[in-house]
Write an enzyme that holds these catalytic residues in place. Structure first.
Site, short mmCIF file in Angstrom:
data_model
loop_
_atom_site.label_atom_id
_atom_site.label_comp_id
_atom_site.label_asym_id
_atom_site.label_seq_id
_atom_site.Cartn_x
_atom_site.Cartn_y
_atom_site.Cartn_z
N CYS A 277 9.07 -18.33 -11.38
CA CYS A 277 8.82 -18.65 -9.98
C CYS A 277 7.83 -17.65 -9.37
O CYS A 277 8.06 -16.45 -9.44
CB CYS A 277 10.12 -18.62 -9.18
SG CYS A 277 9.82 -18.80 -7.41
N LYS B 274 11.29 -21.85 -18.93
CA LYS B 274 10.12 -22.46 -18.29
C LYS B 274 9.03 -21.40 -18.16
O LYS B 274 9.24 -20.37 -17.51
CB LYS B 274 10.50 -23.03 -16.92
CG LYS B 274 9.35 -23.77 -16.24
CD LYS B 274 9.85 -24.59 -15.06
CE LYS B 274 8.75 -25.45 -14.46
NZ LYS B 274 9.25 -26.35 -13.40
C1 DHB Z 1 9.54 -22.15 -5.99
C2 DHB Z 1 9.99 -21.90 -7.25
C3 DHB Z 1 9.19 -22.23 -8.33
O1 DHB Z 1 9.59 -22.01 -9.61
C4 DHB Z 1 7.94 -22.78 -8.11
O2 DHB Z 1 7.16 -23.09 -9.14
C5 DHB Z 1 7.50 -23.02 -6.85
C6 DHB Z 1 8.30 -22.71 -5.79
C7 DHB Z 1 10.30 -21.75 -4.81
O3 DHB Z 1 11.50 -22.02 -4.67
O4 DHB Z 1 9.69 -21.12 -3.94
#
Ligand code: DHB
Length: 305
Positions: free
Chosen positions: A129, A165
């Protein structure tokens, strides 16, 4: 004879290769059932975290010329506060991928152990993320940490397959993929959103997103997804869920030729509508008929042959 759209390997057993990636439609049973009704082969829940976490304040999403920027901030009720979801999910008739995250290696294992007891078809590890400080993407850029998370999760997840991922921000995505495979990963998702990127409001001169920066998704990132899937396929033997920029059946075929066994359909649902799962499956089928392809195995990894 009609082409066979089913995907069946050691990890994926889906009626067709279109998969809802994590984060697009929350973590409610009804949302997942609806996407399955619209034709998805499998669906992924928004990442589940170790404890209740609020997301970033709005605005959390910004449309760009060729995609979307989002910084939601990994909101989660926390794995201990989702009993209603799991009760409903226990009667589901569709393949479920449960995405999880932790802020430490041990937290990944803590969440995974609980989630595994709820028997999703696959546990996906969000080690990528871009929108949180100190965890998320940095884990997916470090092969040692990515491997440690995978190994610890494998130790507690029993028979449930584990699928890290990957982030396109890693210097060497193939190296990360290999490290995860050696640590026991059963499959890999490639890729999470690109960036982060930024969009400014010209009236104020300020960033449009409250978090200022956000992960980039949508049609524009497809070439990056194709390259990453290609590199990961070369480096590993395990199935790949290819995600990034798929807007139609031909895009899905391209990700499969790069090495994906199944493909994410995410941002395009915001522009084409949720019915695009069945439409894209039909477009894949039409492409197969036109090109005399009988089953998807004939095209998966074709770019490497
Ligand atoms: C979020 C998490 C992710 O893995 C992503 O690719 C985009 C946004 C999030 O929750 O901000």
């Amino acid at each position: 004879m009609k082409p066979d759209l089913k995907i069946k390997n050691k990890v994926f057993d889906f009626r067709n290769p279109t998969v809802l990636p994590s984060g697009f439609y929350g973590e409610k049973f009804e949302e997942m059932q609806e996407i399955y009704n619209y034709g998805a082969g499998a669906v992924t829940l928004k990442s589940i975290g170790p404890r209740e976490k609020k997301g970033h304040p709005h605005p959390i999403i910004a449309k760009t010329e060729h995609g979307f920027l989002n910084a939601v901030g990994l909101p989660s009720p926390g794995y201990k506060n989702m009993e209603e979801l799991w009760q409903k999910m226990s009667k589901r008739k569709f393949p479920l991928i449960a995405s999880i995250y932790g802020t430490t290696i041990n937290e990944f294992a803590e969440v995974a152990e609980f989630v595994a007891s709820k028997k999703p078809e696959i546990i996906e590890l969000n080690i990528s993320c871009p929108n949180v400080e100190k965890f998320g993407m940095p884990f997916g850029c470090d092969s040692k940490i990515a491997a440690q998370i995978t190994e610890k999760v494998k130790n507690v997840s029993g028979k449930i397959p584990v699928m890290p991922k990957l982030t396109p921000q890693a210097n060497d995505i193939a190296g990360i993929a290999k490290a995860c495979e050696e640590a026991g990963a059963d499959a890999l998702t490639a890729i999470n959103s690109v960036g982060p990127g930024m969009k400014l409001d010209l009236k104020t001169g300020k960033p449009l997103l409250s978090f200022k920066k956000g992960g980039y998704t949508g049609a524009a990132i497809k070439p990056i997804a194709v390259r990453c899937i290609y590199d990961v396929f070369d480096a590993t033997e395990i199935p790949i869920l290819g995600v990034g920029g798929v807007s139609n059946g031909k895009d899905a075929v391209e990700l499969m030729m790069a090495g994906a066994s199944a493909v994410g359909v995410g941002s395009v649902t915001y522009t084409r509508g949720k019915q695009c799962f069945s439409e894209i499956t039909k477009e894949i089928e039409d492409w197969m008929i036109q090109n005399n392809v009988k089953k998807l195995d004939e095209i998966i990894g074709k770019a490497h042959k």
